[in-house]
Motif scaffolding. Structure first.
Motif, PDB file in Angstrom:
ATOM      1  N   ALA A 227       0.815  -1.215   0.000  1.00  0.00           N
ATOM      2  CA  ALA A 227       0.000   0.000   0.000  1.00  0.00           C
ATOM      3  C   ALA A 227       0.846   1.261   0.000  1.00  0.00           C
ATOM      4  N   GLN A 228       2.067   1.199   0.523  1.00  0.00           N
ATOM      5  CA  GLN A 228       2.950   2.377   0.569  1.00  0.00           C
ATOM      6  C   GLN A 228       3.709   2.598  -0.745  1.00  0.00           C
ATOM      7  N   GLN A 229       3.655   1.593  -1.648  1.00  0.00           N
ATOM      8  CA  GLN A 229       4.334   1.742  -2.939  1.00  0.00           C
ATOM      9  C   GLN A 229       3.384   2.387  -3.943  1.00  0.00           C
ATOM     10  N   PRO A 230       3.816   3.487  -4.580  1.00  0.00           N
ATOM     11  CA  PRO A 230       2.900   4.211  -5.486  1.00  0.00           C
ATOM     12  C   PRO A 230       2.590   3.438  -6.767  1.00  0.00           C
ATOM     13  N   ASP A 231       3.449   2.520  -7.176  1.00  0.00           N
ATOM     14  CA  ASP A 231       3.250   1.829  -8.447  1.00  0.00           C
ATOM     15  C   ASP A 231       2.933   0.347  -8.243  1.00  0.00           C
ATOM     16  N   HIS A 232       2.224  -0.003  -7.169  1.00  0.00           N
ATOM     17  CA  HIS A 232       1.912  -1.415  -6.952  1.00  0.00           C
ATOM     18  C   HIS A 232       0.863  -1.861  -7.972  1.00  0.00           C
ATOM     19  N   PRO A 233       0.894  -3.148  -8.341  1.00  0.00           N
ATOM     20  CA  PRO A 233       0.027  -3.622  -9.429  1.00  0.00           C
ATOM     21  C   PRO A 233      -1.447  -3.792  -9.034  1.00  0.00           C
ATOM     22  N   LEU A 234      -1.771  -3.750  -7.762  1.00  0.00           N
ATOM     23  CA  LEU A 234      -3.147  -3.958  -7.337  1.00  0.00           C
ATOM     24  C   LEU A 234      -3.931  -2.664  -7.365  1.00  0.00           C
ATOM     25  N   SER A 235      -5.204  -2.778  -7.710  1.00  0.00           N
ATOM     26  CA  SER A 235      -6.070  -1.609  -7.640  1.00  0.00           C
ATOM     27  C   SER A 235      -6.373  -1.284  -6.186  1.00  0.00           C
ATOM     28  N   LYS A 236      -6.798  -0.088  -5.954  1.00  0.00           N
ATOM     29  CA  LYS A 236      -7.100   0.327  -4.583  1.00  0.00           C
ATOM     30  C   LYS A 236      -8.239  -0.523  -3.998  1.00  0.00           C
ATOM     31  N   HIS A 237      -9.204  -0.881  -4.845  1.00  0.00           N
ATOM     32  CA  HIS A 237     -10.330  -1.686  -4.373  1.00  0.00           C
ATOM     33  C   HIS A 237      -9.869  -3.087  -3.992  1.00  0.00           C
ATOM     34  N   ASP A 238      -9.059  -3.719  -4.856  1.00  0.00           N
ATOM     35  CA  ASP A 238      -8.570  -5.067  -4.556  1.00  0.00           C
ATOM     36  C   ASP A 238      -7.708  -5.082  -3.299  1.00  0.00           C
ATOM     37  N   LEU A 239      -6.861  -4.055  -3.169  1.00  0.00           N
ATOM     38  CA  LEU A 239      -6.012  -3.985  -1.984  1.00  0.00           C
ATOM     39  C   LEU A 239      -6.846  -3.840  -0.719  1.00  0.00           C
ATOM     40  N   HIS A 240      -7.904  -3.053  -0.813  1.00  0.00           N
ATOM     41  CA  HIS A 240      -8.787  -2.866   0.341  1.00  0.00           C
ATOM     42  C   HIS A 240      -9.461  -4.185   0.725  1.00  0.00           C
ATOM     43  N   ILE A 241      -9.924  -4.958  -0.291  1.00  0.00           N
ATOM     44  CA  ILE A 241     -10.575  -6.239  -0.007  1.00  0.00           C
ATOM     45  C   ILE A 241      -9.603  -7.212   0.637  1.00  0.00           C
TER      46      ILE A 241
END
Length: 408
Positions: A227-241
């Motif tokens: 979550a702290q990496q600006p270019d992570h491959p996951l969408s914000k929604h997927d990361l939240h789930i």
């Protein structure tokens, strides 16, 4: 064994009361017919009163041993021998009552004690064939000579009838009580086996929960780093789930640990409030869980325990997975118990039940442990779980719990 001896002494007290009554009528008849020398026989008959009192009193105690019954039967043998000695000895047809005492001892006592009673009865019978006081008439009523033989024949018939009635009524009662005791022992053994299985499952579950703690912590830390990496491959929604699901798993493990400490601390709560809370919790863990309220607002106070919470959640899961339709819920109070019906109206739900034995799952990733544990948990609080196939293809799961207090 103690319970069996208690019941036996209670039955023996009734048997002695019957025999004492018959002896009383017999002595009254002899007295009326003018036979002499019955004074000591009357005194011996009076000894049946304390014997009746002692056997009746001991029958309701809980520390009866085999030797107690041995003394009872031995004393009654000697009392019977004394009565027979003063009323004709072996010529008295009531001497056949020795066989009844032998049957009682053979049924209820160990072989060594039963042999002692057998030897005592044989010795008494043998002595009474040689030494006894004959029945002598003082001829007040002019008793004919053949009347003694007629009396003997009538007494033999009466003794046979009495012995037959005793064997037919007394022994089956004892056999029935013995069978009931064996059934209770079998139920206790089954319950002990079930408890051992539950302990084994609980031990494995506790070990697995402990092992899952570290991977979940690792996943939580990795997700925080992503979550702290600006270019992570996951969408914000997927990361939240993902973070939400990991949080739910950690929370569930913590609740499991806390529930384990208070699992057997029984309280009480309102059935409707408890059910509504668990349905909300069920929806959080299963977002697609759907149900139809057919009347669950039932006023009833039932036991509360984390074991019951998990049992109901497991049963709701199984009902939802048995078909493709929302489950129907209905609760009612009947005969001092709270009943909850969980109906899966899917026409294929009954077929799903018939393809499996109760508490044995055919699900691809299931072992049926949830149903097994649910039933065992509910039984610990005096309730029951029944899984039924309906004629229209639906499946019905009925949960029953006793009421903590009666409601009007």
């Amino acid at each position: 064994m103690t319970h069996k001896l208690n019941l036996l002494l209670q039955r023996l007290a009734l048997l002695r009361l019957s025999i004492a009554s018959i002896w009383l009528m017999f002595l009254l008849y002899l007295q009326w017919q003018g036979f002499a020398g019955l004074d000591i026989a009357w005194a011996l008959l009076a000894l049946y009163l304390p014997l009746l009192a002692i056997s009746g009193w001991q029958g309701y105690r809980r520390n009866i041993q085999d030797w107690h019954l041995l003394l009872h039967l031995a004393f009654e043998c000697q009392l019977l021998a004394g009565l027979l000695f003063f009323t004709g000895g072996a010529t008295n047809p009531f001497i056949s009552y020795f066989l009844v005492l032998l049957v009682v001892s053979a049924y209820s006592l160990p072989i060594s004690y039963s042999l002692l009673i057998t030897v005592l009865c044989i010795a008494d019978y043998s002595l009474l064939t040689q030494w006894y006081q004959p029945l002598l008439s003082n001829h007040v009523h002019g008793l004919p000579g053949h009347s003694l033989f007629d009396l003997h024949l009538a007494g033999m018939w009466l003794t046979f009838v009495i012995s037959a009635l005793i064997v037919v009524t007394f022994i089956p009662l004892l056999l029935k009580s013995s069978q009931q005791q064996q059934q209770e022992i079998q139920q206790l053994r089954e319950q002990q086996l079930k408890n051992e299985q539950l302990i084994g499952i609980a031990t494995l579950a506790a070990g697995t929960a402990h092992e899952m703690g570290t991977p979940l912590m690792t996943m939580h830390m990795i997700l925080d780093d992503i979550a702290q990496q600006p270019d992570h491959p996951l969408s914000k929604h997927d990361l939240h789930i993902l973070r939400e699901q990991v949080g739910i798993c950690r929370q569930s493990l913590q609740q499991l640990a806390n529930a384990g400490r208070t699992a057997h601390q029984v309280g009480h709560h309102q059935a409707h409030t408890w059910l509504s809370s668990l349905l909300h919790r069920w929806r959080l863990s299963h977002p697609n869980a759907l149900w139809v309220d057919n009347g669950i607002a039932c006023e009833a106070e039932i036991p509360s325990s984390p074991l019951l919470d998990q049992a109901l959640l497991n049963l709701l899961d199984n009902a939802a997975e048995a078909g493709q339709q929302p489950v129907h819920l209905h609760s009612v109070v009947q005969n001092g118990q709270w009943h909850l019906n969980i109906l899966q109206p899917d026409p294929k739900a009954a077929e799903h039940i018939q393809q499996q034995n109760l508490f044995h799952s055919q699900k691809e990733h299931g072992m049926g442990i949830g149903l097994y544990l649910s039933n065992a948990s509910v039984e610990q609080f005096g309730g029951s779980v029944h899984l039924l196939a309906q004629s229209n293809g639906a499946s019905l799961c009925r949960i029953t719990l006793p009421l903590s207090h009666q409601h009007g």
